[in-house]
Scaffold this motif. Structure first.
Motif, PDB file in Angstrom:
ATOM      1  N   GLY A 180       0.772  -1.233   0.000  1.00 45.95           N
ATOM      2  CA  GLY A 180       0.000   0.000   0.000  1.00 45.95           C
ATOM      3  C   GLY A 180       0.803   1.282   0.000  1.00 45.95           C
ATOM      4  N   MET A 181       2.118   1.192   0.237  1.00 42.53           N
ATOM      5  CA  MET A 181       2.907   2.420   0.345  1.00 42.53           C
ATOM      6  C   MET A 181       4.052   2.497  -0.651  1.00 42.53           C
ATOM      7  N   GLY A 182       4.301   1.424  -1.382  1.00 41.78           N
ATOM      8  CA  GLY A 182       5.298   1.486  -2.440  1.00 41.78           C
ATOM      9  C   GLY A 182       6.738   1.446  -1.980  1.00 41.78           C
ATOM     10  N   PHE A 183       6.994   0.946  -0.768  1.00 42.94           N
ATOM     11  CA  PHE A 183       8.369   0.801  -0.311  1.00 42.94           C
ATOM     12  C   PHE A 183       9.075  -0.313  -1.078  1.00 42.94           C
ATOM     13  N   ASN A 184      10.406  -0.215  -1.172  1.00 45.92           N
ATOM     14  CA  ASN A 184      11.189  -1.303  -1.762  1.00 45.92           C
ATOM     15  C   ASN A 184      11.211  -2.519  -0.842  1.00 45.92           C
ATOM     16  N   ARG A 185      11.288  -2.238   0.464  1.00 50.62           N
ATOM     17  CA  ARG A 185      11.360  -3.311   1.456  1.00 50.62           C
ATOM     18  C   ARG A 185      10.622  -2.917   2.723  1.00 50.62           C
ATOM     19  N   VAL A 186      10.029  -3.908   3.361  1.00 48.89           N
ATOM     20  CA  VAL A 186       9.437  -3.737   4.689  1.00 48.89           C
ATOM     21  C   VAL A 186       9.767  -4.998   5.473  1.00 48.89           C
ATOM     22  N   LEU A 187      10.245  -4.840   6.715  1.00 46.63           N
ATOM     23  CA  LEU A 187      10.554  -6.028   7.509  1.00 46.63           C
ATOM     24  C   LEU A 187      10.312  -5.759   8.990  1.00 46.63           C
ATOM     25  N   PHE A 188      10.196  -6.858   9.724  1.00 44.33           N
ATOM     26  CA  PHE A 188      10.083  -6.787  11.180  1.00 44.33           C
ATOM     27  C   PHE A 188      11.353  -7.356  11.786  1.00 44.33           C
ATOM     28  N   ALA A 189      11.930  -6.595  12.742  1.00 40.70           N
ATOM     29  CA  ALA A 189      13.126  -7.048  13.456  1.00 40.70           C
ATOM     30  C   ALA A 189      12.811  -7.128  14.941  1.00 40.70           C
ATOM     31  N   LEU A 190      13.167  -8.247  15.544  1.00 40.44           N
ATOM     32  CA  LEU A 190      12.836  -8.539  16.937  1.00 40.44           C
ATOM     33  C   LEU A 190      13.968  -8.121  17.872  1.00 40.44           C
ATOM     34  N   HIS A 191      13.610  -7.473  18.964  1.00 36.37           N
ATOM     35  CA  HIS A 191      14.584  -7.065  19.980  1.00 36.37           C
ATOM     36  C   HIS A 191      14.779  -8.205  20.979  1.00 36.37           C
ATOM     37  N   ASP A 192      16.030  -8.637  21.147  1.00 40.57           N
ATOM     38  CA  ASP A 192      16.386  -9.653  22.140  1.00 40.57           C
ATOM     39  C   ASP A 192      17.114  -8.940  23.281  1.00 40.57           C
ATOM     40  N   PRO A 193      16.393  -8.595  24.365  1.00 38.28           N
ATOM     41  CA  PRO A 193      17.017  -7.807  25.437  1.00 38.28           C
ATOM     42  C   PRO A 193      18.112  -8.556  26.189  1.00 38.28           C
ATOM     43  N   ARG A 194      18.031  -9.873  26.229  1.00 44.26           N
ATOM     44  CA  ARG A 194      19.064 -10.632  26.944  1.00 44.26           C
ATOM     45  C   ARG A 194      20.397 -10.604  26.207  1.00 44.26           C
ATOM     46  N   GLU A 195      20.329 -10.660  24.881  1.00 46.31           N
ATOM     47  CA  GLU A 195      21.551 -10.636  24.082  1.00 46.31           C
ATOM     48  C   GLU A 195      21.900  -9.225  23.609  1.00 46.31           C
ATOM     49  N   HIS A 196      21.013  -8.255  23.917  1.00 50.36           N
ATOM     50  CA  HIS A 196      21.222  -6.861  23.486  1.00 50.36           C
ATOM     51  C   HIS A 196      21.398  -6.767  21.966  1.00 50.36           C
ATOM     52  N   VAL A 243      19.195  -6.853  17.957  1.00 47.79           N
ATOM     53  CA  VAL A 243      17.963  -6.755  17.177  1.00 47.79           C
ATOM     54  C   VAL A 243      18.198  -7.546  15.893  1.00 47.79           C
ATOM     55  N   LEU A 244      17.288  -8.485  15.599  1.00 52.54           N
ATOM     56  CA  LEU A 244      17.458  -9.402  14.473  1.00 52.54           C
ATOM     57  C   LEU A 244      16.223  -9.379  13.587  1.00 52.54           C
ATOM     58  N   ALA A 245      16.423  -9.210  12.285  1.00 49.10           N
ATOM     59  CA  ALA A 245      15.302  -9.263  11.345  1.00 49.10           C
ATOM     60  C   ALA A 245      14.737 -10.676  11.298  1.00 49.10           C
ATOM     61  N   LYS A 246      13.400 -10.776  11.220  1.00 44.95           N
ATOM     62  CA  LYS A 246      12.743 -12.085  11.227  1.00 44.95           C
ATOM     63  C   LYS A 246      12.074 -12.407   9.889  1.00 44.95           C
ATOM     64  N   PHE A 247      11.320 -11.474   9.342  1.00 38.26           N
ATOM     65  CA  PHE A 247      10.667 -11.707   8.060  1.00 38.26           C
ATOM     66  C   PHE A 247      10.270 -10.376   7.454  1.00 38.26           C
ATOM     67  N   GLY A 248       9.949 -10.412   6.166  1.00 39.92           N
ATOM     68  CA  GLY A 248       9.567  -9.172   5.504  1.00 39.92           C
ATOM     69  C   GLY A 248       9.175  -9.401   4.062  1.00 39.92           C
ATOM     70  N   PHE A 249       9.043  -8.308   3.343  1.00 42.14           N
ATOM     71  CA  PHE A 249       8.642  -8.328   1.939  1.00 42.14           C
ATOM     72  C   PHE A 249       9.530  -7.364   1.158  1.00 42.14           C
ATOM     73  N   GLY A 250       9.747  -7.686  -0.109  1.00 49.30           N
ATOM     74  CA  GLY A 250      10.383  -6.712  -0.979  1.00 49.30           C
ATOM     75  C   GLY A 250      11.668  -7.157  -1.636  1.00 49.30           C
ATOM     76  N   LYS A 251      12.350  -6.198  -2.164  1.00 51.98           N
ATOM     77  CA  LYS A 251      13.541  -6.371  -3.001  1.00 51.98           C
ATOM     78  C   LYS A 251      14.678  -7.079  -2.248  1.00 51.98           C
ATOM     79  N   ASN A 252      15.083  -8.233  -2.781  1.00 50.26           N
ATOM     80  CA  ASN A 252      16.210  -9.009  -2.222  1.00 50.26           C
ATOM     81  C   ASN A 252      16.033  -9.322  -0.734  1.00 50.26           C
ATOM     82  N   ILE A 253      14.783  -9.459  -0.296  1.00 48.44           N
ATOM     83  CA  ILE A 253      14.519  -9.568   1.138  1.00 48.44           C
ATOM     84  C   ILE A 253      15.134 -10.822   1.751  1.00 48.44           C
ATOM     85  N   ASN A 254      15.158 -11.932   1.013  1.00 44.02           N
ATOM     86  CA  ASN A 254      15.722 -13.169   1.560  1.00 44.02           C
ATOM     87  C   ASN A 254      17.229 -13.085   1.751  1.00 44.02           C
ATOM     88  N   ASP A 255      17.881 -12.252   0.956  1.00 45.34           N
ATOM     89  CA  ASP A 255      19.321 -12.041   1.124  1.00 45.34           C
ATOM     90  C   ASP A 255      19.613 -11.048   2.237  1.00 45.34           C
TER      91      ASP A 255
END
Length: 208
Positions: free
Chosen positions: A75-91, A93-105
């Motif tokens: 709906g917004m025309g971004f090249n990429r959108v992703l969600f990254a999870l915060h792990d407070p114990r390890e300090h 932030v890690l991407a988990k999944f998303g959509f868009g250009k070369n997202i799997n890489d």
């Protein structure tokens, strides 16, 4: 960043019947652009409605997050959108999944540490702060957009919206463009915030 073109178009279409160098009607080009914007608006409105209905039942949080990201992406025309999870114990932030250009890489390398840095990614997690950066090379942000993301996605524009539940930042929604000609309207950013709020509410309701 908003555009003032919308208000001019109806007048320009009536007055300008010329064609470009390829013989394409200027009227047709402007009409198609306007239709495209309306389609994106409809995607955002419908996506928000579908997510609201999904949350009335026995939903899965990952399903809601996926719907939120897909709605923002389509709906917004971004090249990429992703969600990254915060792990407070390890300090971290890690991407988990998303959509868009070369997202799997990109997802395996989209990760960073929460440290004493004042960059926007660390600040978004530590302070729960939103960032809408229309030009990553602007004077305000040229030193606050870190090298790792510049090298990874080469964005010209990026948006960071933290997911905060019970005063804890659980992660961020990241979106970017690598084309400086793409504009983001204030209305679209309003939809983005609504979608982020739906994601936060979905998590909060499941954690009651």
């Amino acid at each position: 960043e908003t555009s003032d073109e919308d208000g001019k178009w109806s007048t320009e279409v009536n007055q300008n019947k010329s064609t470009d160098d390829n013989g394409v009607s200027i009227e047709t080009v402007k009409s198609e652009a306007k239709t495209s914007r309306q389609t994106q608006h409809d995607i955002l409105v419908n996506g928000i409605s579908e997510i609201t209905n999904e949350m009335l039942g026995d939903y899965n949080i990952n399903d809601i997050l996926t719907m939120v990201l897909e709605t923002i992406y389509r709906g917004m025309g971004f090249n990429r959108v992703l969600f990254a999870l915060h792990d407070p114990r390890e300090h971290k932030v890690l991407a988990k999944f998303g959509f868009g250009k070369n997202i799997n890489d990109i997802i395996p390398d989209f990760r960073y540490k929460i440290n004493e840095s004042d960059d926007v990614f660390v600040s978004s997690i530590k302070k729960g702060k939103e960032y809408i950066i229309l030009d990553v090379n602007s004077e305000e942000y040229k030193d606050r957009v870190p090298k790792w993301v510049r090298n990874l996605t080469m964005p010209t524009t990026l948006v960071l919206y933290p997911l905060v539940v019970n005063k804890r930042c659980l992660g961020i929604i990241y979106a970017d463009n690598d084309n400086s000609n793409i504009k983001i309207s204030m209305e679209a950013l309003g939809f983005f915030k609504t979608l982020r709020n739906q994601a936060s509410l979905a998590i909060q309701q499941k954690n009651k």
